[in-house]
Design a protein around this motif. Structure first.
Motif, PDB file in Angstrom:
ATOM      1  N   MET A   1       0.851  -1.177   0.000  1.00 23.08           N
ATOM      2  CA  MET A   1       0.000   0.000   0.000  1.00 23.08           C
ATOM      3  C   MET A   1       0.894   1.237   0.000  1.00 23.08           C
ATOM      4  N   THR A   2       0.616   2.154  -0.881  1.00 20.97           N
ATOM      5  CA  THR A   2       1.377   3.389  -0.980  1.00 20.97           C
ATOM      6  C   THR A   2       0.811   4.423  -0.007  1.00 20.97           C
ATOM      7  N   MET A   3       1.706   4.990   0.795  1.00 20.78           N
ATOM      8  CA  MET A   3       1.316   5.997   1.784  1.00 20.78           C
ATOM      9  C   MET A   3       2.048   7.296   1.468  1.00 20.78           C
ATOM     10  N   ARG A   4       1.429   8.402   1.887  1.00 20.56           N
ATOM     11  CA  ARG A   4       2.101   9.694   1.805  1.00 20.56           C
ATOM     12  C   ARG A   4       1.670  10.537   2.996  1.00 20.56           C
ATOM     13  N   SER A   5       2.521  11.482   3.354  1.00 13.30           N
ATOM     14  CA  SER A   5       2.211  12.423   4.432  1.00 13.30           C
ATOM     15  C   SER A   5       2.256  13.824   3.861  1.00 13.30           C
ATOM     16  N   ARG A   6       1.259  14.613   4.218  1.00  9.74           N
ATOM     17  CA  ARG A   6       1.223  16.027   3.841  1.00  9.74           C
ATOM     18  C   ARG A   6       1.371  16.842   5.106  1.00  9.74           C
ATOM     19  N   ARG A   7       2.148  17.917   5.020  1.00  9.98           N
ATOM     20  CA  ARG A   7       2.334  18.824   6.158  1.00  9.98           C
ATOM     21  C   ARG A   7       1.843  20.198   5.750  1.00  9.98           C
ATOM     22  N   GLU A   8       1.141  20.842   6.671  1.00 10.39           N
ATOM     23  CA  GLU A   8       0.704  22.215   6.437  1.00 10.39           C
ATOM     24  C   GLU A   8       0.720  22.953   7.759  1.00 10.39           C
ATOM     25  N   VAL A  33      -0.116  17.321  10.272  1.00  9.74           N
ATOM     26  CA  VAL A  33       0.365  16.254   9.404  1.00  9.74           C
ATOM     27  C   VAL A  33      -0.817  15.353   9.064  1.00  9.74           C
ATOM     28  N   THR A  34      -1.014  15.124   7.781  1.00  7.65           N
ATOM     29  CA  THR A  34      -2.088  14.252   7.323  1.00  7.65           C
ATOM     30  C   THR A  34      -1.478  13.064   6.594  1.00  7.65           C
ATOM     31  N   ASP A  35      -1.758  11.855   7.069  1.00  6.29           N
ATOM     32  CA  ASP A  35      -1.311  10.637   6.400  1.00  6.29           C
ATOM     33  C   ASP A  35      -2.423  10.137   5.498  1.00  6.29           C
ATOM     34  N   GLU A  36      -2.054   9.772   4.277  1.00  2.78           N
ATOM     35  CA  GLU A  36      -3.026   9.285   3.302  1.00  2.78           C
ATOM     36  C   GLU A  36      -2.508   8.004   2.670  1.00  2.78           C
ATOM     37  N   GLU A  37      -3.432   7.126   2.276  1.00  3.16           N
ATOM     38  CA  GLU A  37      -3.055   5.909   1.568  1.00  3.16           C
ATOM     39  C   GLU A  37      -3.688   5.927   0.188  1.00  3.16           C
ATOM     40  N   MET A  38      -2.972   5.356  -0.776  1.00  3.84           N
ATOM     41  CA  MET A  38      -3.472   5.317  -2.135  1.00  3.84           C
ATOM     42  C   MET A  38      -4.619   4.314  -2.231  1.00  3.84           C
ATOM     43  N   ILE A  39      -5.641   4.693  -2.959  1.00  2.00           N
ATOM     44  CA  ILE A  39      -6.759   3.784  -3.227  1.00  2.00           C
ATOM     45  C   ILE A  39      -6.349   2.939  -4.428  1.00  2.00           C
ATOM     46  N   GLU A  40      -6.181   1.649  -4.212  1.00  2.00           N
ATOM     47  CA  GLU A  40      -5.716   0.746  -5.261  1.00  2.00           C
ATOM     48  C   GLU A  40      -6.826   0.434  -6.259  1.00  2.00           C
ATOM     49  N   GLY A  41      -6.426   0.095  -7.484  1.00  2.00           N
ATOM     50  CA  GLY A  41      -7.373  -0.396  -8.478  1.00  2.00           C
ATOM     51  C   GLY A  41      -8.028   0.669  -9.333  1.00  2.00           C
ATOM     52  N   LEU A  42      -7.651   1.911  -9.154  1.00  2.00           N
ATOM     53  CA  LEU A  42      -8.218   2.969  -9.991  1.00  2.00           C
ATOM     54  C   LEU A  42      -7.271   3.271 -11.148  1.00  2.00           C
ATOM     55  N   ARG A  49      -7.631   9.892   3.325  1.00  2.00           N
ATOM     56  CA  ARG A  49      -7.018  10.284   4.587  1.00  2.00           C
ATOM     57  C   ARG A  49      -7.178   9.144   5.581  1.00  2.00           C
ATOM     58  N   VAL A  50      -6.097   8.805   6.265  1.00  2.00           N
ATOM     59  CA  VAL A  50      -6.170   7.761   7.287  1.00  2.00           C
ATOM     60  C   VAL A  50      -5.811   8.275   8.681  1.00  2.00           C
ATOM     61  N   ALA A  51      -5.151   9.437   8.757  1.00  2.00           N
ATOM     62  CA  ALA A  51      -4.800   9.993  10.068  1.00  2.00           C
ATOM     63  C   ALA A  51      -4.498  11.480   9.929  1.00  2.00           C
ATOM     64  N   SER A  73     -10.132  15.144  11.382  1.00  2.00           N
ATOM     65  CA  SER A  73     -10.088  16.235  10.408  1.00  2.00           C
ATOM     66  C   SER A  73     -11.307  17.141  10.535  1.00  2.00           C
ATOM     67  N   ILE A  74     -12.446  16.580  10.905  1.00  2.00           N
ATOM     68  CA  ILE A  74     -13.655  17.392  11.093  1.00  2.00           C
ATOM     69  C   ILE A  74     -13.492  18.269  12.332  1.00  2.00           C
ATOM     70  N   ASP A  75     -12.873  17.728  13.394  1.00  2.00           N
ATOM     71  CA  ASP A  75     -12.627  18.521  14.600  1.00  2.00           C
ATOM     72  C   ASP A  75     -11.697  19.699  14.289  1.00  2.00           C
ATOM     73  N   LEU A  76     -10.688  19.467  13.440  1.00  2.00           N
ATOM     74  CA  LEU A  76      -9.794  20.549  13.032  1.00  2.00           C
ATOM     75  C   LEU A  76     -10.566  21.604  12.249  1.00  2.00           C
ATOM     76  N   ALA A  77     -11.374  21.176  11.305  1.00  2.00           N
ATOM     77  CA  ALA A  77     -12.170  22.125  10.508  1.00  2.00           C
ATOM     78  C   ALA A  77     -13.114  22.926  11.408  1.00  2.00           C
ATOM     79  N   ASP A  78     -13.716  22.266  12.388  1.00  2.00           N
ATOM     80  CA  ASP A  78     -14.617  22.965  13.324  1.00  2.00           C
ATOM     81  C   ASP A  78     -13.855  24.017  14.127  1.00  2.00           C
TER      82      ASP A  78
END
Length: 89
Positions: A1-8, A33-42, A49-51, A73-78
């Motif tokens: 599974m391919t993962m990536r992290s975004r920082r802002e 920091v937002t961790d995301e995993e690639m959705i396979e099969g597309l 987003r996973v964390a 992420s919803i708590d952050l947006a709120d």
């Protein structure tokens, strides 16, 4: 599974609270920091987003240290929405 992290960096203009942190946090810039995993099969690259974590000052007496806290992420947006709508000084 391919993962990536975004920082802002997010900025709060007022002291704020966010679910997952049991104290009032001061206004200022916070690294998120937002961790995301690639959705396979597309046929195109897509991630889910996973964390979401925020770096906050540790509670006293170690307030010079930082800790990474898992948040929703919803708590952050709120929290950002509440901060943006707070009366200006």
């Amino acid at each position: 599974m391919t993962m990536r992290s975004r920082r802002e960096t997010v900025t709060f203009k007022h002291p704020f609270q966010i679910k997952g942190v049991d104290r009032l946090l001061p206004a200022g810039d916070y690294e998120v920091v937002t961790d995301e995993e690639m959705i396979e099969g597309l046929s195109f690259a897509s991630f889910r987003r996973v964390a979401t974590m925020i770096m906050v000052p540790s509670a006293a007496p170690r307030s010079s240290a930082m800790e990474m806290v898992s948040i929703g992420s919803i708590d952050l947006a709120d929290a950002q929405r509440i901060d943006a709508s707070a009366p200006h000084d």
